[in-house]
Each structure stands twice: as structure tokens, then as C-alpha cells.
Design an enzyme around this catalytic site. Sequence first.
Site, PDB file in Angstrom:
ATOM      1  N   ASN A 283       6.272   7.627 -11.483  1.00 20.19           N
ATOM      2  CA  ASN A 283       4.835   7.870 -11.702  1.00 20.19           C
ATOM      3  C   ASN A 283       4.565   9.129 -12.519  1.00 20.19           C
ATOM      4  OD1 ASN A 283       5.523   9.742  -9.831  1.00 20.19           O
ATOM      5  ND2 ASN A 283       3.798   9.362  -8.446  1.00 20.19           N
TER       6      ASN A 283
ATOM      7  N   HIS B 152      24.409  16.205  -1.423  1.00 20.32           N
ATOM      8  CA  HIS B 152      23.346  17.105  -1.874  1.00 20.32           C
ATOM      9  C   HIS B 152      23.507  18.528  -1.357  1.00 20.32           C
ATOM     10  CE1 HIS B 152      22.448  15.962   2.153  1.00 20.32           C
ATOM     11  NE2 HIS B 152      21.479  16.860   2.223  1.00 20.32           N
TER      12      HIS B 152
ATOM     13  N   ASP C 182      21.192  13.725  10.908  1.00 23.74           N
ATOM     14  CA  ASP C 182      21.410  15.091  10.420  1.00 23.74           C
ATOM     15  C   ASP C 182      21.922  16.017  11.526  1.00 23.74           C
ATOM     16  OD1 ASP C 182      20.874  16.852   8.055  1.00 23.74           O
ATOM     17  OD2 ASP C 182      19.574  17.893   9.477  1.00 23.74           O
TER      18      ASP C 182
ATOM     19  N   ASP D 119      17.648   8.669   6.815  1.00 24.76           N
ATOM     20  CA  ASP D 119      18.216   9.941   7.265  1.00 24.76           C
ATOM     21  C   ASP D 119      17.304  10.498   8.365  1.00 24.76           C
ATOM     22  OD1 ASP D 119      19.430  12.474   7.372  1.00 24.76           O
ATOM     23  OD2 ASP D 119      19.747  12.521   5.203  1.00 24.76           O
TER      24      ASP D 119
ATOM     25  N   ASP E   7      12.195   8.853 -11.090  1.00 26.61           N
ATOM     26  CA  ASP E   7      10.744   9.015 -11.015  1.00 26.61           C
ATOM     27  C   ASP E   7      10.062   7.856 -11.725  1.00 26.61           C
ATOM     28  OD1 ASP E   7       8.150  10.116 -10.832  1.00 26.61           O
ATOM     29  OD2 ASP E   7       8.391  11.148 -12.764  1.00 26.61           O
TER      30      ASP E   7
ATOM     31  N   GLU F  17      26.097  13.327  10.922  1.00 28.24           N
ATOM     32  CA  GLU F  17      26.551  14.492  10.163  1.00 28.24           C
ATOM     33  C   GLU F  17      26.963  15.552  11.172  1.00 28.24           C
ATOM     34  OE1 GLU F  17      25.243  17.835   6.910  1.00 28.24           O
ATOM     35  OE2 GLU F  17      24.112  17.466   8.722  1.00 28.24           O
TER      36      GLU F  17
ATOM     37  N   ASP G 130       5.358  12.263 -12.115  1.00 28.14           N
ATOM     38  CA  ASP G 130       5.156  13.590 -11.525  1.00 28.14           C
ATOM     39  C   ASP G 130       6.467  14.400 -11.507  1.00 28.14           C
ATOM     40  OD1 ASP G 130       6.578  12.404  -9.490  1.00 28.14           O
ATOM     41  OD2 ASP G 130       5.104  12.834  -7.911  1.00 28.14           O
TER      42      ASP G 130
ATOM     43  N   ASP H 130      11.145   8.782  -6.601  1.00 25.02           N
ATOM     44  CA  ASP H 130      10.292   8.150  -5.591  1.00 25.02           C
ATOM     45  C   ASP H 130      10.855   6.792  -5.162  1.00 25.02           C
ATOM     46  OD1 ASP H 130       9.489   6.566  -7.884  1.00 25.02           O
ATOM     47  OD2 ASP H 130       8.079   8.176  -8.391  1.00 25.02           O
TER      48      ASP H 130
HETATM   49  O1  ISL Z   1      27.075  23.805   5.837  1.00 26.76           O
HETATM   50  C1  ISL Z   1      26.505  23.364   4.873  1.00 26.76           C
HETATM   51  C2  ISL Z   1      27.282  22.827   3.727  1.00 26.76           C
HETATM   52  O2  ISL Z   1      28.669  23.088   3.878  1.00 26.76           O
HETATM   53  C3  ISL Z   1      25.038  23.424   4.765  1.00 26.76           C
HETATM   54  O3  ISL Z   1      24.652  23.395   3.410  1.00 26.76           O
HETATM   55  C4  ISL Z   1      24.195  22.379   5.446  1.00 26.76           C
HETATM   56  O4  ISL Z   1      23.052  23.038   5.823  1.00 26.76           O
HETATM   57  C5  ISL Z   1      24.759  21.708   6.655  1.00 26.76           C
HETATM   58  O5  ISL Z   1      25.761  20.899   6.184  1.00 26.76           O
HETATM   59  C6  ISL Z   1      23.701  20.825   7.353  1.00 26.76           C
HETATM   60  O6  ISL Z   1      23.130  19.945   6.431  1.00 26.76           O
HETATM   61  C7  ISL Z   1      22.049  19.127   6.770  1.00 26.76           C
HETATM   62  O7  ISL Z   1      21.037  19.769   7.527  1.00 26.76           O
HETATM   63  C8  ISL Z   1      20.333  20.821   6.877  1.00 26.76           C
HETATM   64  C9  ISL Z   1      19.851  20.434   5.470  1.00 26.76           C
HETATM   65  O8  ISL Z   1      19.427  21.575   4.786  1.00 26.76           O
HETATM   66  C10 ISL Z   1      20.932  19.741   4.679  1.00 26.76           C
HETATM   67  O9  ISL Z   1      20.456  19.346   3.421  1.00 26.76           O
HETATM   68  C11 ISL Z   1      21.417  18.594   5.505  1.00 26.76           C
HETATM   69  O10 ISL Z   1      22.342  17.785   4.825  1.00 26.76           O
HETATM   70  C12 ISL Z   1      19.165  21.166   7.762  1.00 26.76           C
HETATM   71  O11 ISL Z   1      18.448  19.996   8.079  1.00 26.76           O
HETATM   72 CA    CA Z   2       7.454  10.399  -8.655  1.00 27.44          CA
END
Ligand code: ISL
Ligand code: CA
Length: 593
Positions: A27, A328, A204, A102, A25, A255, A29, A33
Site C-alpha cells: 500500500n 530477525h 517467543d 508468533d 509492501d 523459542e 507506506d 503487510d
Molecule cells: O538473545 C538474542 C539474540 O541472540 C536477542 O536478540 C533476543 O532478544 C532473544 O533471542 C529473544 O528474542 C525474541 O524475543 C524478544 C524480541 O525482541 C525478539 O525479536 C524475539 O525473537 C522479546 O520479545
Molecule cells: Ca504496507
Amino acid sequence: MQDSTVVPWWKESAIYHIYPRSFQDTNGDGVGDLPGIIRRLPYLRDLGVGALWMGPVFRSPQVDNGYDVSDYRDIDPLFGTPTDMDRLIAHAHDLGIRVLLDLVFNHSSNQHRWFQASTTDPDGPYGSYYIWRDPAADGGPPNNWRSFFGGPAWSWESTRGQYYLHLFAPEQPDLNWEHPPVRAALADVARFWLERGVDGFRMDVINMISKRDGLPDLPPNGDLVDIIDEDRVLRYLQEFRAALPEFPELFLVGETPHVSPDFARRVTARETAALDMVLLFDHVEVDNGPGGRWDPVAPDPPRLAGTVAAQQQILAGSSWPSLYLGNHDQPRAVSRFGDARRFRGRSAAALALWFYLHRGTPIVYQGDEIAMANVPLERAADIVDIESANALQELVAAGVAPDEALARVRRRARDNGRTPMQWSADGGAGFTDDGTPWYPPAPDYPDWNVAAQLSATPSDDPQSTGPLPFYRRLLSVRKDRPVLVRGDFLPLITDTAVQAYLRRDGATAVLVIANLSSTATPLAPVLAEALERAPAEAILLSTTPIRAAEAGPEAAMTQAARPSRHLDPWAACALEVPLADADGILQAFDGGE
Ligand code: ISL
Ligand code: CA
């Protein structure tokens, strides 16, 4: 596509995965960022990565932390401005770091103007942008699909008087890829960012974009992946790349949760020109219990290693693997696969050495390089992620006692991997100067942070310094050795806590040995002998101190291989071996081709 003699940058370089909200971060908040990413670019350069991938920073109501996009061409004010993005791209490129965004293209936010128009004007230009269906005969949802985030995958929209499909939250309606204007609009979005200078994208849940004709019911307990029409997904992805001929270097990572091995291979095969890599899931599901993800069991090294070896074999030849151990959506790798309590620094280093020297592109998730660990998550209120919080609610609703439900969700909760990056022992972990972090930093940040680990010298033991100096060396050793980039992967042992494999090309071989456990474990004699024979300079990396003296094979013996021929807890090393020795080792394991 690529000339087979020229190695593309993404095979040679590691990628650093940034979760923007929790990185830096600037700024006050309390939310990371784009200027924060710019500030930390020199850190990434020094770590030795060739690219960064950042989670979505587009305009979004943030129901799923940016994975619900309401405008694909704008930056959410939470993260900065489009000008900040331009500056970030320029600075990163100056430092030799590529930038990957992404793209969340399976679904948008329900606040996207496309969805609003689709709702109010079914016969208008956006009427078919989403997947609308009339109710079933009983007035309920059109089929029995359940969303990944719990509850039915359909929500009723009263203005339009139809149900719409959402594989994730109701605020994330699925786009209708069957409708050609949708595919064209999404390719336009990609072009928009490519023209601004980005180098590629992570896409994604991209294997889910095309659903089977007729949207048939799933069998009871059926897996949502069975709704996918893989042939069509492949075709749409080929079409997507073909729509962007101005960018021949465009790098695409998909993904692909729960994808079939066959599809993973086909979609990444050089000849199909669809994706360059996919993010597979089976290796981060080895600790699913009988009740699935929210019923975890202790992960065991042979299962993990066997799964990774199988992925390597599926993607051998003209496909290229990605190598990620955390992100994440996952708990922290050191807490899950390492020993965060007793061998935190060394187990993080051993996991990295063992995992990232497989064939493929290492993707380092922010904080793994300093062994960031899971957080206590003592109260239900500590679980703020939409998926994990819903899972907790569903378990309790299904009759699991609240404490037990929390204990189950805690281990796999996505919150674990989303706490602020631990830059220093200063207040706010150096993540924010004077703001209140959107999520509290892990309580261990005064001891586990970048500043502390940077003051160590590279030859130090990762157990005492933390793994950061080791990571730097590891990434540079890998990048500089063609055999570690392009060499074949040859598994030797995957069924015990001690793992071993070879990487080999026409010129040389590297032997990787790792004890993925916290107990000293016997080493096969043929491997112990290889270690004993190795001259000091052949040992490329080791997680346990190897104090090689001036001369003699004796001197190069690792501490671990000495007379008992046991490997210490989390001892791992990579050593260069002559091709003839590699053949001998292969034969000893009956692993010759
Ligand atoms: O299956 C999962 C982890 O083993 C889920 O957490 C995940 O939702 C899945 O992998 C898809 O992930 C992606 O799309 C989702 C988003 O919430 C995730 O952060 C992203 O990485 C929906 O857009
Ligand atoms: Ca910030």
C-alpha cells in the site's frame, strides 16, 4: 500423539520465516503487510516450503517491532486487517502452505489493557496479571536482575506504587504465568487463532515464562537463564496444549534462548507432549567473544559444526531438532558463516546444503535463499533496533570509544537481518512500489535479488547465479528422501573446515561432505574414494559443477575430488551410498555405534 509410522508434515516440510515488516509492501507506506505476504505465496510454493511462520502482526505500539503486543486478537493496522489474515490463511492453505503465528506470551505491551488495569486496580481481576513487587529495603528494585535489553529488569510504576518485572524493554512487562487466569487467558488467545484456521505457533522466549520462587538475586555476572524454573515451564506448556484438545494437530515451536540441553530434550520429547521443536541458541553464539555477544570473534567452522552435532545428539531419539541459521535477531548467515565477499553464492549454497541436511526441520529465513548479506551500518543512526541501539549506548557509557563500540555492535546488530527483502532491481528493491522503505534496502540489491536469480537455470553454479535455484533443489531433494527426513545423524568429521556426516536409515545412507572455508582443503582418502566410486545418479546435490558424462565412475568424480583430493572452497555435496559402504566409512572414522 503421532503414530510412529506416519511422518507429521512438519518433519517432512521446510518452514519459511517471514519478517512481515520487511517482506513485501503493497500500500505504499514502506512497511511490509499481509496483502504482501499473500502476493508472494506462489513464490513460497515454488521454493518448496510446507509452512510459513510470520513474526508478530498483532496490534502493537511497535517499540520492539511487534514483540510488544497490546491486543492479541487484533491485527495491527500497519500490517492490514483481520480479514486480510483470513484471506492469507485461505490462500496459503489452497497452495498447501501451513500458517504459523508468533505468540509473544512471556510479556505483553505496557499498552495492553491487562497491564493498564493491573496498574490502576491492584485488587481487580487483572491485579495479578503481571509480576509486581515492593521496593527493596533501600527503596531500589526488588532484586539485581538486568534486562536483556540493558538496564535493570524492574521499572517503577507510580500509580500502583510498585515495581514490575520486564526481562526485555520497560514497555514489555512480563506476564505472571503463576496466576492461573493468565494461563487460561493465553490459551484462549491461541484458541481464537486456531479457530480462524492457523496451524500452529512459534512461542517467543517461552522457556522464560516461569521464574524461580522468591525471585532470588543472581550471582555477579550471572546468566538470566538461571532465574528459570524449568519444571514449571514444562508443566505450563503441557497444560497449554492440554487446554486445546480440539486441535490435536497443533504444532508448537518454542523459542528458548540459552536453554539447558536437558530441558531442550525434555520439553520436546514425544512423551511429554509439550513442544514439537525448540529454537536453540548455542550455534548462533559460537562467535561470542570474551565480552559476550557484543564482543564478537570470527566464527570458525569446527566450532559451529561441533555445536550443531552436539545439538543433534542431544535431540536424537524422541525429540526433533529445528534447523535455523539466521533470523530477525541475527546477522545474515552468509556474512557470518560464509564468505560474502569472494564466494557469496557458493558459500550460501554450501552452508544450506551442509546445515539443512542434518536431522530436523529446516527453517529458511527470508532472504537467505538469495544470499542477502549484512549491511554497512556505517553510522550509529543506522542502528535502529532497540536491543542493538541500547547495546551501543551501554558500551559507550562503559567507556568504549564510539568507533570501536559501533564496530562491535555492527557485526551482530539485529538490523542486519531486518532490511527489506530484495525482490528485484527496481526502485525499492521491489519491496515497495512507490513508498519509502521503512529501512533502506541493502545497497547490493540491484545485483542480489529474487528476479535475477530466478532467471537462472537450476543446473547452474550457485556462485554465478546466486543460491535460489540451488535452494529449491535442496528442499525438494530433502523432502523426497525418507533417509534425509528420518534417518539417523552420524557425525564423521566436525573438527576441521571440511565437514562430513552420514544420514542413514534401514534402507540407505547419504554422505554429506562440505568445505566450509574459502581455501582448497584436503579430503580424507576414504571420502575421496566414496566420491570417486559414486555413479552420477548417486550425487544428489553439489555446490560445484559436476559435469557427469554418460558412463563410468570416472565421470562422476566431482571437480573437487580430482587427483589432488582437495575440496574446492565451499564445495559441498550429498551423495547416496550403499549401506555397506556407509558402514565402511563409519569404521574408518571409528564412528561405528
Ligand atoms: O538473545 C538474542 C539474540 O541472540 C536477542 O536478540 C533476543 O532478544 C532473544 O533471542 C529473544 O528474542 C525474541 O524475543 C524478544 C524480541 O525482541 C525478539 O525479536 C524475539 O525473537 C522479546 O520479545
Ligand atoms: Ca504496507
